[in-house]
Design an enzyme around this catalytic site. Structure first.
Site, PDB file in Angstrom:
ATOM      1  CG  ASP A 139      -0.377   0.286   2.522  1.00 23.56           C
ATOM      2  OD1 ASP A 139       0.867   0.351   2.620  1.00 23.56           O
ATOM      3  OD2 ASP A 139      -1.134   0.516   3.480  1.00 23.56           O
ATOM      4  CD  GLU A 170       6.952   2.960  -1.415  1.00 24.40           C
ATOM      5  OE1 GLU A 170       7.856   3.566  -0.830  1.00 24.40           O
ATOM      6  OE2 GLU A 170       6.890   2.851  -2.649  1.00 24.40           O
TER       7      GLU A 170
END
Ligand SMILES: *[C@@H]1O[C@H](CO)[C@@H](O)[C@H](O)[C@H]1NC(C)=O
Ligand SMILES: *[C@@H]1O[C@H](CO)[C@@H](O)[C@H](O)[C@H]1NC(C)=O
Ligand SMILES: *[C@@H]1O[C@H](CO)[C@@H](O)[C@H](O)[C@H]1NC(C)=O
Ligand SMILES: *[C@@H]1O[C@H](CO)[C@@H](O)[C@H](O)[C@H]1NC(C)=O
Ligand SMILES: *[C@@H]1O[C@H](CO)[C@@H](O)[C@H](O)[C@H]1NC(C)=O
Ligand SMILES: *[C@@H]1O[C@H](CO)[C@@H](O)[C@H](O)[C@H]1NC(C)=O
Ligand SMILES: *[C@@H]1O[C@H](CO)[C@@H](O)[C@H](O)[C@H]1NC(C)=O
Ligand SMILES: *[C@@H]1O[C@H](CO)[C@@H](O)[C@H](O)[C@H]1NC(C)=O
Ligand SMILES: *[C@@H]1O[C@H](CO)[C@@H](O)[C@H](O)[C@H]1NC(C)=O
Ligand SMILES: *[C@@H]1O[C@H](CO)[C@@H](O)[C@H](O)[C@H]1NC(C)=O
Ligand SMILES: *[C@@H]1O[C@H](CO)[C@@H](O)[C@H](O)[C@H]1NC(C)=O
Ligand SMILES: CC(=O)N[C@H]1CO[C@H](CO)[C@@H](O)[C@@H]1O
Length: 530
Positions: A249, A252
C-alpha cells in the site's frame, strides 16, 4: 504523560458509570432521546470548546493565503514541463533526460533519495492539477501539465520491469511497478512490489482530467478516445485482474490486502463504468465492483472497535490497528466536487467507522509525539501515519508526524462539516466510549436522565455551535502545519517529533498537495461561519 493517563482513566470510569445509568433507565422503559436546540447547563451533555481568537483566525487566514501560493509554486517546481513559464531549476543539470509530464516525488537526491516518479504520488499530483488548476486563471498551464502527464503515463505503462510485463498473458502485471527514475528508466533494485493502487490512482487521475477539462473546453473526441483506448483501458484491465491479489500500500511496507488499495480499485472501476458506458468489459467491471464491495465490507470493518483497518493480517505487529491511509482512502474516493456523477462509494467522509480512526489516531499520537504534549486548547495534534511507525524519513528509528497526515486530519473535518450542512438533516449523535464524538461532547453525569443518544436540530444554535467547534478543531491542524513549516513556507515529508523541525524528504510534492486539498475543502464551508 502522567496527567494524561489519569484523564484517560477517569474518562473510562465515567463512561462505565454512564453505561450503567443508561442501562437502568432502559430497564425502567422510559428512555428519552434528547433533542437539543441550544446547549445550556440543564443539558445532560455539554459541547467542548476549542476557542480560536479572532486575531488568531485572521493571522491564520492570512498565512493560508500565502502558503497556498508557496505550495502551488513548489508543486510546479517538481513537475517537468515544456511550459516556458515554469521554472525548471529542480531538474538541473539532468533536465534534458527528464520527460515532460514527469512529476518528481521530492527534489531530495540524498538521505533520502526521493528523486523518482512514483505512480501514486504523480497521480495524486495530477488530480490536484485537474481538480483546482483547470478552474484557475492558468487553465492553459494546467491543461498542458495534465496532457503532458497523460503522455508520460503512456510511456511508463509500456516499460517492462521487475513487477512484470505489459501483456494480457501476464495480466498487465508491469503496471503494478511503484516507481521509476525521472528519466523513465525502470528502477531495478529491491523494493516493495507490486503496489496495486498505482494503476487505479492513475485511472482516477486521467478520468478526472477528462471530466474536468470538458467543463472548460472542448476536448477533441479523437484525443479523448485515444487516451481511453491507449492508456485508461490497460489500468482498468489491471484492476480487474489484480484487485484480489496481495500487494503493498502507500507505505510500501506490508505485502497483504489493504483497504486503501481496494477502495481506489472500487472507485476507479465505478468512474470508468460511468464515463465509458457500454465498454466491452462492462460485465466484468460490474461483477468486480460487486465482489470488491463485498470484500471491503466483509474484511476491513472491525465492528468490535468500530473502526476500519488498513491492512489484513498484522494485528500482532500493529496492535493499534489504526492508520491514516484509511482516511486518505475515504477522501480520495469521495472528492469534493464529483457529486454530479452520482457515484456511490461506501465509507464516505462522514462515516463513523472512518471518523473513529481519526479519533484513535489523535488519542495515540497525542501521547506518542512529545511536540504534542502541553498542547494548547486547540485539541488538534500533529499526526503521523500509524502509531507503530519507525520510519524516521531517512532510515528506521522512531516515527514522526507527517505534513500530509496532519493536513488530512483538517481535510476530513472540513469535509464532515460540508456534509452535515449539505445533508440538511438533524445531527444524531451517539456517545460511545472511544469514538469520534467524544472529541466534541461530554456527558454530564450529575444530571439525571442521562442519555447518550442526542439529536441536534439542523441549523439550531446547538447544531451551529457544534459545527463551529469542529471547524476550530480542523483549523487547529492547519495551525500545526503553520508552526512547523520553515521560514520560507517549505514542507518536507515529516517534522521531528521532539524538535518539530522539518525532516525526511525535502519539498515532498504530496505534502503541498494535501495542504491545498485541505484548504480547498475549508473554502467550501467558510460562508457558513461568516
Ligand atoms: C429513542 O430511540 C430508540 C432507538 O431508536 C427508540 O426505540 C425509542 O422509541 C426512542 N424514544 C423516543 C421517545 O423517541
Ligand atoms: C472558550 O470561550 C468560552 C467563552 O466564549 C469560555 O467560556 C471558555 O472557557 C473558553 N475555553 C477555553 C478552553 O479557553
Ligand atoms: C515545446 O514547446 C515548443 C514551444 O511551444 C514547441 O515548439 C515544441 O514542439 C514543444 N515540444 C514538445 C516535445 O512538445
Ligand atoms: C500562473 O502561472 C504562472 C507560472 O507558474 C505564475 O507565475 C502565475 O502567478 C500564475 N497565475 C495565477 C493566476 O495563478
Ligand atoms: C502528447 O503526445 C502526442 C503524440 O506523441 C503529441 O502529438 C502531443 O503533442 C503531446 N501532447 C503534449 C501536451 O505534449
Ligand atoms: C491472470 O489472472 C487470472 C485470473 O483472472 C489467473 O487465473 C491467471 O493465473 C493470471 N495469470 C498470470 C500470468 O498471473
Ligand atoms: C536514468 O537516471 C538514473 C538515475 O538518475 C541514472 O542512474 C541512469 O543512468 C539514467 N539512465 C539513462 C539511460 O540516462
Ligand atoms: C452495470 O451496472 C450498471 C449500474 O448498475 C448498469 O446500468 C449496467 O447496465 C450494467 N452493465 C452490464 C453490462 O451489466
Ligand atoms: C437515537 O434517537 C433517534 C431519535 O429519536 C432515533 O431515531 C435513533 O434510532 C436513536 N439511535 C439509537 C442508536 O438509539
Ligand atoms: C445557523 O447558521 C446558519 C448559517 O449561517 C444560519 O442561517 C442560521 O440562522 C443559524 N442558526 C442560528 C440559530 O443562529
Ligand atoms: C525546496 O525547494 C526550493 C525550491 O527549489 C529550494 O530553494 C529549497 O532549497 C528546497 N529545500 C530543501 C531543504 O532542499
Ligand atoms: C520481466 C521483465 O521484462 N523485466 C524487465 C524489468 O526491467 C528490467 C530493467 O529494465 C529488465 O532488465 C527486465 O527484463
Amino acid at each position: 504523560m502522567f496527567t494524561t493517563n489519569i484523564c484517560h482513566f477517569c474518562a473510562f470510569f465515567s463512561a462505565f458509570l454512564l453505561n450503567f445509568t443508561f442501562a437502568s433507565i432502559l430497564n425502567e422503559g422510559n428512555i428519552v432521546n434528547l433533542t437539543i436546540n441550544k446547549f445550556d447547563e440543564q443539558n445532560s451533555i455539554s459541547l467542548l470548546k476549542y476557542n480560536i481568537s479572532n486575531r488568531d483566525r485572521k493571522d491564520l487566514n492570512n498565512w493560508i493565503e500565502k502558503e497556498l501560493q508557496v505550495s502551488n509554486e513548489y508543486i510546479l517546481l517538481n513537475i517537468r514541463t515544456n511550459h516556458s513559464l515554469n521554472n525548471q531549476l529542480n531538474f538541473h543539470p539532468f533536465q534534458n533526460d527528464i520527460n515532460f509530464g514527469v512529476s518528481v516525488a521530492s527534489n531530495s537526491r540524498f538521505e533520502p533519495n526521493y528523486f523518482f516518479q512514483w505512480i501514486r504520488d504523480s497521480s495524486i499530483t495530477s488530480l490536484y492539477l485537474s481538480s483546482f488548476g483547470l478552474s484557475s486563471k492558468n487553465f492553459t498551464l494546467y491543461n498542458l501539465l495534465s496532457l503532458e502527464y497523460i503522455n508520460n503515463s503512456k510511456l511508463l505503462q509500456r516499460i517492462n520491469n521487475k513487477s512484470g510485463t505489459f501483456s494480457s498473458f501476464a495480466n498487465w502485471s508491469n503496471l503494478g511497478e511503484p516507481k521509476f527514475y525521472c528519466n523513465n528508466t525502470s528502477f531495478d533494485l529491491e523494493w516493495g512490489r507490486p503496489q496495486n493502487d498505482g494503476p487505479a490512482l492513475r485511472l482516477i487521475a486521467i478520468l478526472t482530467y477528462l471530466t474536468k477539462a470538458e467543463l472548460h473546453t472542448a476536448i477533441d473526441p479523437d484525443l479523448k478516445h485515444s487516451i481511453l483506448d491507449e492508456i485508461c483501458q490497460f489500468d482498468m484491465k489491471f484492476v480487474l485482474k489484480n484487485w484480489n491479489l496481495p500487494s503493498f500500500d502507500p507505505w510500501e511496507e506490508v505485502y497483504s490486502f489493504h483497504f486503501f488499495n481496494n477502495m481506489v480499485h472500487l472507485y476507479s472501476l465505478r468512474l470508468y463504468q460511468s464515463l465509458v458506458p457500454n465498454n466491452p468489459d462492462s460485465n466484468s467491471i460490474n461483477e468486480t465492483i460487486h465482489y470488491l464491495e463485498t470484500f471491503i465490507k466483509n474484511n476491513y470493518v472491525d465492528s468490535k472497535h468500530k473502526i476500519i483497518i488498513e491492512t489484513l493480517g498484522i494485528r500482532k505487529m500493529r496492535q493499534s490497528q489504526v492508520d491514516i491511509a484509511v482516511i486518505i482512502a475515504s477522501l480520495i474516493t469521495h472528492p469534493l466536487d464529483f457529486l454530479q456523477l452520482d457515484i456511490d462509494i461506501p465509507f464516505d467522509v462522514d462515516d463513523l467507522l472512518i471518523l473513529n480512526v481519526l479519533y484513535r489516531l489523535i488519542q495515540d499520537m497525542k501521547l506518542l509525539y512529545p511536540i504534542n504534549w502541553n498542547k494548547n486548547v486547540s485539541g488538534a495534534v500533529a499526526l503521523g501515519r500509524y502509531p507503530e511507525d519507525i520510519y524516521d524519513g531517512i532510515d528506521v528509528s522512531e516515527g514522526n508526524p507527517w505534513f500530509l497526515a496532519t493536513c488530512q486530519g483538517a481535510n476530513i473535518l472540513y469535509r464532515l462539516i460540508k456534509s452535515l450542512i449539505d445533508k440538511k438533516h438533524n445531527l444524531n449523535i451517539v456517545l460511545e466510549e472511544n469514538t469520534f464524538w467524544n472529541l466534541f461532547f461530554q456527558l454530564n453525569s450529575s444530571i439525571p436522565n442521562n442519555n447518550n443518544n442526542i439529536t441536534l436540530i439542523y441549523k439550531s444554535d446547538a447544531f451551529n455551535n457544534t459545527l463551529k467547534q469542529i471547524f476550530n478543531f480542523a483549523d487547529g491542524f492547519i495551525q500545526i502545519v503553520q508552526t512547523h513549516v520553515n521560514s520560507c513556507g517549505e514542507m518536507s515529508e515529516q517534522f521531528n517529533k521532539y524538535t518539530g523541525y522539518l525532516t525526511g524528504a525535502a519539498n515532498l510534492t504530496w505534502s503541498y498537495v494535501e495542504f491545498v486539498n485541505a484548504v480547498k475543502a475549508r473554502d467550501t464551508i467558510l460562508h457558513y461561519f461568516i
